[in-house]
Design an enzyme around this catalytic site. Structure first.
Site, mmCIF file in Angstrom:
data_model
loop_
_atom_site.group_PDB
_atom_site.id
_atom_site.type_symbol
_atom_site.label_atom_id
_atom_site.label_comp_id
_atom_site.label_asym_id
_atom_site.label_seq_id
_atom_site.Cartn_x
_atom_site.Cartn_y
_atom_site.Cartn_z
ATOM 1 N N GLY A 1 0.797 -1.212 0.000
ATOM 2 C CA GLY A 1 0.000 0.000 0.000
ATOM 3 C C GLY A 1 0.827 1.257 0.000
ATOM 4 O O GLY A 1 1.948 1.280 -0.510
ATOM 5 N N LEU B 1 -4.210 -5.769 -4.509
ATOM 6 C CA LEU B 1 -3.183 -4.743 -4.482
ATOM 7 C C LEU B 1 -1.864 -5.261 -3.892
ATOM 8 O O LEU B 1 -1.829 -5.760 -2.769
ATOM 9 C CB LEU B 1 -3.670 -3.544 -3.651
ATOM 10 C CG LEU B 1 -2.723 -2.340 -3.630
ATOM 11 C CD1 LEU B 1 -2.593 -1.713 -5.005
ATOM 12 C CD2 LEU B 1 -3.188 -1.317 -2.620
ATOM 13 N N ASP B 2 -0.796 -5.146 -4.657
ATOM 14 C CA ASP B 2 0.551 -5.494 -4.201
ATOM 15 C C ASP B 2 0.681 -6.954 -3.762
ATOM 16 O O ASP B 2 1.532 -7.295 -2.938
ATOM 17 C CB ASP B 2 1.012 -4.560 -3.058
ATOM 18 C CG ASP B 2 1.073 -3.111 -3.502
ATOM 19 O OD1 ASP B 2 1.298 -2.869 -4.695
ATOM 20 O OD2 ASP B 2 0.907 -2.221 -2.654
ATOM 21 N N GLU B 3 -0.168 -7.811 -4.325
ATOM 22 C CA GLU B 3 -0.097 -9.220 -3.948
ATOM 23 C C GLU B 3 0.146 -10.160 -5.127
ATOM 24 O O GLU B 3 0.080 -11.371 -4.975
ATOM 25 C CB GLU B 3 -1.373 -9.640 -3.199
ATOM 26 C CG GLU B 3 -1.543 -8.884 -1.902
ATOM 27 C CD GLU B 3 -2.483 -9.590 -0.934
ATOM 28 O OE1 GLU B 3 -3.046 -10.639 -1.277
ATOM 29 O OE2 GLU B 3 -2.637 -9.050 0.186
#
Lengths: 285, 285, 285, 285
Positions: free
Chosen positions: D202, D228-230
């Protein structure tokens, strides 16, 4: 990252003995200053050489760098010190010599533009015309000074350097500066060598590394002295390689190492963090 | 990490040409085998040297290593290859020569005991008595074979090595093995050099590194050849240092690097991942 | 590496303001001392917290640590400081708690024996009997204190720790110390966590790292606080991994990282180089 | 580094079973091809997923990529494989989305210009006008598509991406692409996250790292998924930091890490070395 006013850096070096820190910190206190950060190092606590870098600020504008230096002279004399007081609001002027390969040059210009490298760049001089466009995009004067046969036109380079640069950076500059140049310029010159010194001095270090089959390659930023690739080392950056790396990929990986080592060395230098002693560096990082 | 039965490793090296992989994989398929992992490398795809390591298993016990090798001979002959088939359930016997400093020795013994180093250790021989207790704690035979004046008693070492060891490790062994020893033993010998080769060959590399003021130190595991500290490099491990590191702290940091480099080199070697070629190594990690 | 007599370390922490360094260095000078090395740091030069570590020696034996501390009280009071003076000739007593896995324990014992870790080890306590032999080889008292069901027999551990240890190290100790233990012991406890905090808190961090597919793994040495795996981080060591690493090889690589991180953290701690502030560490390396 | 004609890369993935390598290498041999390099990996040799990347050349121009693919269909069908054959002489078209910070963008453009990044760049789109000059210096089309309030004008971005880009790179693009965008574009998107995932997902990861007091920071290049960001991690690069690093210096150091991680990820991707599986990557480096 904006400059605060009235921040100074004292760099100071002398034979070690009792009372140095007390004397200097008393001096700063008497000038109503406050120490921001202080580093010191002694090669041997009882009989060695002592080095200190002290960053301090004065809360008001009473005192100029000049005046501070004047006041400090008696202190320095007590210890027979080699010293300077630097004003952090004044940027150093970094002249750049380069040749054909532009990865280090491009990196320095970019870091300068973004403010990550806190210098002025009064000029870039090259024995190749190729980098002219890159340099002029940044509105920095570019001098194309080609080496003609044996004539490297060093006098022109020297005139540029002496009149405009507080120090020089050789960003993959492929000619060797003469002893006369070095003694006449007499200021610091930082070179990036594309090998892990003291291995792989001289020409084509990646080819040397490849034929030796090393498993780690490196790049070395160092001060230039009269001995080729033997000046005091400022920064070294390394990366693992394997048998799958051919000379091309060593060069490609090496470019990153060169950029990182040179930028790190210059960053410390322009913040007055680098001392030299016995052909080595002391770096208060 | 327990051994699965019937896992084999083929190591194979020849001049590169069409059809090698097809031929070998067909051979494995015909033996009802399944490839677990295959690595290959060619120094130059059209005219170079070709190397492959293929790990495969046979689902049943029909075929011994011997029988497999016999069957493979015609394949190898087609390509005029240099090759071996290894049985992963058989551990290599690693003889250790050492001297006074025991950090590498202690690390190898510990890794052996925990199973992280998958070898047998038939003996440790030392020209110092000091490590006897350490070695015997692990129930491993220890031979104290002191060098007397010019007499390093190599014949005793040679007899030990030839009769019991598939390969030798010099774990900070400070004597130089003679050319006669090397040619007579004629198997692989892995040495740990406490410096970042090709810098700092020979004696006291940390002292050399200190006086050169390098900013990164290293350790190098390599095969022993007739040329001191010039054999093919297997592993190099490095770490940053500063002006604050004196020779003592370089040595202390270096011990870790030596342990890591030696253990990594041996780990790859005993898993048949290391090939040598033109005084360099190819390592299928 | 032998201790020099009469070397002291002052650790000192207060709100930043003018004149601290001048006052302290004047104190040392008046005691006829010489500063060996001084480090300082301020979280914010004008309004922050100030930390300093000053190592100095007194050329003669006039003054004990006790006497020095007595003399220093008025200085400390001026700045309302949190401080200590340590005598470098006195080794700290490091108690060790451990469980089944012994790689960190074995490394600490080895480093202690060779003098690379400058502490006393008054005892090792474990909830597994397995490490008894290893510990007793070093002639160090070993206490087997098994956790029985819900009873972790903390009172016995606490009694040991309080009576014999200046600080504790949890060398892969798998039980969680209670809040009562922490508040009653009230001295520093250093833990090694086998993951790259703040990722992978809690149990089985290598399994977490594996299933996330990270390309770098790490180990973290930190102070123990009431919040699991959230105390101030002292050291982190990392290494690259690939898809070929399974959980076994992550664990094997991780063991090295754990050993390196824990040894580095303890080395700095016992040299009085570690300060804590706002759940972070300041380390004068 | 000039392209050789008729070099192809087969990427191939299926359930593991006997005979895959034999079948594929036989196919190549029958087309008169020679394998340059082959990598393979199986998540579990007996029952897992099998991945291979085989780079081979055909000595003459008889066979186009299309024709090869046609011929390969029956082979692939045997194993129910997921596969592609790529022609190395065709460069992938890499679209770039960016925002205000330009260090990654500038690095990609520079690497593209020098040939170190072997792609075409059909366009750069940004929600900031600031990078227009930088991009146009390289004669690359620049699209300023500002997000207006809640309207990020994704349809324009999508049209650009779908019509011109084989894959997308988010070079510090600060808006989150919608699920609709992802499903409609349906090709690979590589993002650079300025933190060491899975830590610090994040916003403002450097601020998070600073307040946690970590001793190592990192950057992560990963595929974009709906979470998100995974998405699967492709490359992570790390560097040590100390208490002296404030958020500014973390950001400055982090910029280098971001550039290195992103360039490494893209370099592997465009050479068809990256496979994804179970939200992780397999990378044949």
């Amino acid at each position: 990252m904006d400059k605060k006013p009235f921040i100074f850096v004292l760099t100071f070096q002398c034979l070690d003995r009792q009372g140095i820190v007390a004397r200097i910190s008393d001096f700063i206190l008497k000038h109503n200053g406050n120490i921001i950060t202080a580093d010191q190092y002694s090669t041997s606590p009882e009989a060695g050489d002592f080095f200190t870098r002290i960053e301090f600020y004065l809360p008001d504008s009473v005192c100029s760098r000049k005046a501070l230096e004047e006041d400090f002279i008696p202190v320095a004399r007590e210890f027979n010190a080699n010293w300077r007081i630097h004003d952090k609001s004044i940027k150093l002027k970094m002249g750049i010599f380069t040749s054909r390969l532009d990865h280090c040059l491009a990196d320095l210009l970019y870091l300068w533009k973004t403010g990550d490298l806190d210098v002025e760049i009064p000029f870039v001089a090259s024995n190749y015309a190729a980098n002219k466009e890159l340099v002029e995009q940044y509105k920095i004067p570019f001098y194309f000074i080609p080496a003609v046969k044996e004539n490297t036109r060093e006098s022109e380079l020297l005139a540029l350097a002496k009149s405009r640069a507080d120090f020089l950076v050789l960003a993959r500059y492929m000619l060797v500066l003469s002893a006369d140049f070095l003694s006449d310029y007499a200021k610091d010159i930082i070179n990036i060598h594309h090998g892990f010194l003291p291995s792989f001095k001289g020409a084509r270090p990646y080819k040397q590394a490849f034929s030796q089959g090393v498993k780690v390659i490196g790049a070395t930023a160092h001060f230039v002295t009269g001995k080729l690739d033997e000046g005091p080392i400022i920064a070294q950056v390394v990366e693992g390689v394997t048998h799958r790396d051919d000379i091309c990929s060593l060069i490609r990986k090496g470019k990153n190492l060169e950029k990182l080592a040179l930028a790190r060395a210059i960053g410390n230098y322009v913040d007055y963090r680098v001392f030299t002693h016995n052909n080595k560096t002391i770096i208060f990082e």
